[in-house]
Design an enzyme around this catalytic site. Sequence first.
Site, PDB file in Angstrom:
ATOM      1  N   SER A  52      64.672  -7.588  42.935  1.00  0.00           N
ATOM      2  CA  SER A  52      64.890  -8.992  43.274  1.00  0.00           C
ATOM      3  C   SER A  52      64.688 -10.144  42.167  1.00  0.00           C
ATOM      4  O   SER A  52      63.902  -9.762  41.315  1.00  0.00           O
ATOM      5  CB  SER A  52      63.917  -9.316  44.468  1.00  0.00           C
ATOM      6  N   GLU A  57      68.555  -7.242  35.896  1.00  0.00           N
ATOM      7  CA  GLU A  57      69.856  -7.256  36.803  1.00  0.00           C
ATOM      8  C   GLU A  57      69.052  -7.448  38.186  1.00  0.00           C
ATOM      9  O   GLU A  57      68.349  -6.484  38.833  1.00  0.00           O
ATOM     10  CB  GLU A  57      70.326  -5.628  37.064  1.00  0.00           C
ATOM     11  N   CYS A 115      73.164  -4.356  45.420  1.00  0.00           N
ATOM     12  CA  CYS A 115      73.139  -5.930  44.878  1.00  0.00           C
ATOM     13  C   CYS A 115      74.582  -6.518  44.909  1.00  0.00           C
ATOM     14  O   CYS A 115      74.676  -7.497  44.952  1.00  0.00           O
ATOM     15  CB  CYS A 115      72.693  -5.688  43.561  1.00  0.00           C
ATOM     16  N   GLU A 169      69.209 -13.300  49.621  1.00  0.00           N
ATOM     17  CA  GLU A 169      70.046 -11.857  49.744  1.00  0.00           C
ATOM     18  C   GLU A 169      69.602 -11.264  51.028  1.00  0.00           C
ATOM     19  O   GLU A 169      68.369 -10.807  50.885  1.00  0.00           O
ATOM     20  CB  GLU A 169      69.740 -11.236  48.348  1.00  0.00           C
TER      21      GLU A 169
HETATM   22  P1  NAD Z   1      60.556  -6.042  45.948  1.00  0.00           P
HETATM   23  O1  NAD Z   1      61.279  -7.450  45.513  1.00  0.00           O
HETATM   24  O2  NAD Z   1      58.940  -6.150  46.001  1.00  0.00           O
HETATM   25  O3  NAD Z   1      60.905  -5.089  44.970  1.00  0.00           O
HETATM   26  C1  NAD Z   1      62.074  -4.780  44.408  1.00  0.00           C
HETATM   27  C2  NAD Z   1      62.059  -3.475  43.495  1.00  0.00           C
HETATM   28  O4  NAD Z   1      61.094  -4.260  42.294  1.00  0.00           O
HETATM   29  C3  NAD Z   1      61.394  -2.420  43.902  1.00  0.00           C
HETATM   30  O5  NAD Z   1      61.967  -1.116  43.654  1.00  0.00           O
HETATM   31  C4  NAD Z   1      59.687  -2.469  43.460  1.00  0.00           C
HETATM   32  O6  NAD Z   1      59.136  -1.193  43.231  1.00  0.00           O
HETATM   33  C5  NAD Z   1      59.970  -3.364  42.056  1.00  0.00           C
HETATM   34  N1  NAD Z   1      58.654  -4.008  41.971  1.00  0.00           N
HETATM   35  C6  NAD Z   1      58.208  -5.107  42.811  1.00  0.00           C
HETATM   36  N2  NAD Z   1      57.202  -5.688  42.114  1.00  0.00           N
HETATM   37  C7  NAD Z   1      57.142  -5.166  40.811  1.00  0.00           C
HETATM   38  C8  NAD Z   1      56.294  -5.452  39.789  1.00  0.00           C
HETATM   39  N3  NAD Z   1      55.442  -6.238  40.068  1.00  0.00           N
HETATM   40  N4  NAD Z   1      56.606  -4.653  38.650  1.00  0.00           N
HETATM   41  C9  NAD Z   1      57.643  -3.739  38.779  1.00  0.00           C
HETATM   42  N5  NAD Z   1      58.465  -3.676  39.853  1.00  0.00           N
HETATM   43  C10 NAD Z   1      58.188  -4.165  40.759  1.00  0.00           C
HETATM   44  O7  NAD Z   1      61.197  -6.086  47.313  1.00  0.00           O
HETATM   45  P2  NAD Z   1      61.758  -4.642  48.225  1.00  0.00           P
HETATM   46  O8  NAD Z   1      61.396  -4.821  49.494  1.00  0.00           O
HETATM   47  O9  NAD Z   1      61.410  -3.296  47.374  1.00  0.00           O
HETATM   48  O10 NAD Z   1      63.157  -4.897  48.070  1.00  0.00           O
HETATM   49  C11 NAD Z   1      63.732  -6.163  48.813  1.00  0.00           C
HETATM   50  C12 NAD Z   1      64.555  -7.114  47.801  1.00  0.00           C
HETATM   51  O11 NAD Z   1      64.656  -6.559  46.425  1.00  0.00           O
HETATM   52  C13 NAD Z   1      65.892  -7.236  48.187  1.00  0.00           C
HETATM   53  O12 NAD Z   1      65.848  -8.048  49.170  1.00  0.00           O
HETATM   54  C14 NAD Z   1      66.741  -7.204  47.194  1.00  0.00           C
HETATM   55  O13 NAD Z   1      67.062  -8.584  46.865  1.00  0.00           O
HETATM   56  C15 NAD Z   1      65.798  -6.628  46.044  1.00  0.00           C
HETATM   57  N6  NAD Z   1      66.366  -5.409  45.408  1.00  0.00           N
HETATM   58  C16 NAD Z   1      67.309  -5.660  44.658  1.00  0.00           C
HETATM   59  C17 NAD Z   1      67.943  -4.304  44.034  1.00  0.00           C
HETATM   60  C18 NAD Z   1      69.142  -4.592  43.039  1.00  0.00           C
HETATM   61  O14 NAD Z   1      69.918  -3.487  42.923  1.00  0.00           O
HETATM   62  N7  NAD Z   1      69.363  -5.608  42.421  1.00  0.00           N
HETATM   63  C19 NAD Z   1      67.631  -3.139  44.395  1.00  0.00           C
HETATM   64  C20 NAD Z   1      66.531  -3.081  45.359  1.00  0.00           C
HETATM   65  C21 NAD Z   1      65.916  -4.334  45.945  1.00  0.00           C
END
Ligand code: NAD
Length: 478
Positions: free
Chosen positions: A231, A252, A286, A383
């Site tokens: 995210s 990304e 994404c 998103e």
């Molecule tokens: P999130 O934003 O907490 O996590 C997204 C990803 O980042 C996860 O894989 C998580 O393990 C990793 N992450 C989170 N905090 C981190 C940190 N401090 N250091 C390293 N990695 C960290 O939320 P979520 O519930 O897992 O996913 C929700 C949101 O994440 C979605 O709404 C979407 O916007 C985004 N997302 C985007 C993609 C993409 O392909 N761009 C993929 C997965 C999630």
Amino acid sequence: MTTAEYPTLSLHIDGRSVPAEHRDVQPVLNPATGEILGELPLADAADLDLALATAQRSWQEWRVSTPDQRAKVLRGAATLLRERCETIARIATMEQGKTLHESRFETMAAAGLFDFYAEECRRTYGRVLVRPTGTRSVVLKEPVGPVAAFAPWNFPIHNPVRKLSAPIAAGCSVILKPAEEAPASALMVMQALIDAGLPAGVAQVVFGVPDQISSHLLASPIIRKMSFTGSTAVGKHLMRLAADNAIRTTMELGGHGPVIVFDDADIERSVELLVTAKCRNAGQVCVSPTRFYLQEGVYDRFVSAFIQRLQAVKIDDGLRDGAEMGPMANPRRPAAVEALIADALSHGAQLRAGGERIDRPGFFFKPTVLTDVPADARIMNEEPFGPVAIMSPFSTFDDAVAKANSLPYGLASFAFTRSAKTALLIGDAIETGMLGINTTAMAAPDAPFGGVKESGHGSEDGPEGLAAYLVTKTIHQA
Ligand code: NAD
């Protein structure tokens, strides 16, 4: 396949599989049933310090490897992914939820990326500058150094391959933290590299509390490059951490894919492509199409055809034959989508299809269509990362462009038209990293993948993906 067949999970540090032993563990869930598949060991500070020391040491060895050595490993891993496709795909579906068909496709696409970098690593060219006789200046490309990479759960095979293939091709070492929600797929990718002959320590896999892992790794002067997919909010946080050590970054991040359908588009074909793209991975992609801007002349026809086709999509456990859409990947996702829909409805949006969970175990959510959503509703700005399509009419080309460009995101965008002139103009007008014109296919091994604005910077895949792990050195000789 039953839960008993789910592999035992481990970390992979300094060439060894590291079991749970004294470490904290975290359950991994099957999103189609909510059942626990296995227990994941979480790395502690000592594990991370060992991984960092190993990354430093193994980089010194791998940076002087030949392109032939790197190509042999990458090609070997590609072959093994293809041979093991059925096993890897089934495990990915068990832990992530997408359909088996999608997991098989993802495994084969990941193999294609390993193959691409097996070839591309031969092309890390420098150049010789024109200088007076007896003097010379050369520009060299060298591996940047140890990499910290963070991959999310939505493509549990392809994301880890993206994070590992280009650094290995460039001659870097890499510590990968895949998603804790889908760890076995990443470990199977790692196993393919090991079995293909990757020297111990060049790639390592750690799991843990995400912020503890990233804070620890990015605080180390050993790490020279960070690559993150996830995210925008987490991405900005990691960029701040990386800034303290001036670590280079490839980010990304999130998107909010606009789709512009002009009056002259092939409506039947665009509906078919867009329903498939919207339901792919239950919308947790994404580059998923999200904001549908439909020209007034086709608005009603498109909305009703889309809803009709959407309601025919077969939703089931991804392992079952005929499933076209699986559950959402974890309990956070239906909760988040539900909240966004409730907020939109409270702002006056119309619910035209779906809008609720499916009454069965697991994290299933009905594909949803919203219309009349005001611009200040949260879902128009955040998103949704779920199977939700938001539909609005537009009148002119400029009106559509203004709406598409109105958000701070710029990852993937789509346009549908039969006019070559409109296609040309829309290509110039949209602020985006990737644009699909009459197609929803976005990723290919040779094509740079990435966004602009708050969707991130830098590209993965293609020659750009390799360049991201190289630094430039200029040598002047007299
Ligand atoms: P999130 O934003 O907490 O996590 C997204 C990803 O980042 C996860 O894989 C998580 O393990 C990793 N992450 C989170 N905090 C981190 C940190 N401090 N250091 C390293 N990695 C960290 O939320 P979520 O519930 O897992 O996913 C929700 C949101 O994440 C979605 O709404 C979407 O916007 C985004 N997302 C985007 C993609 C993409 O392909 N761009 C993929 C997965 C999630």
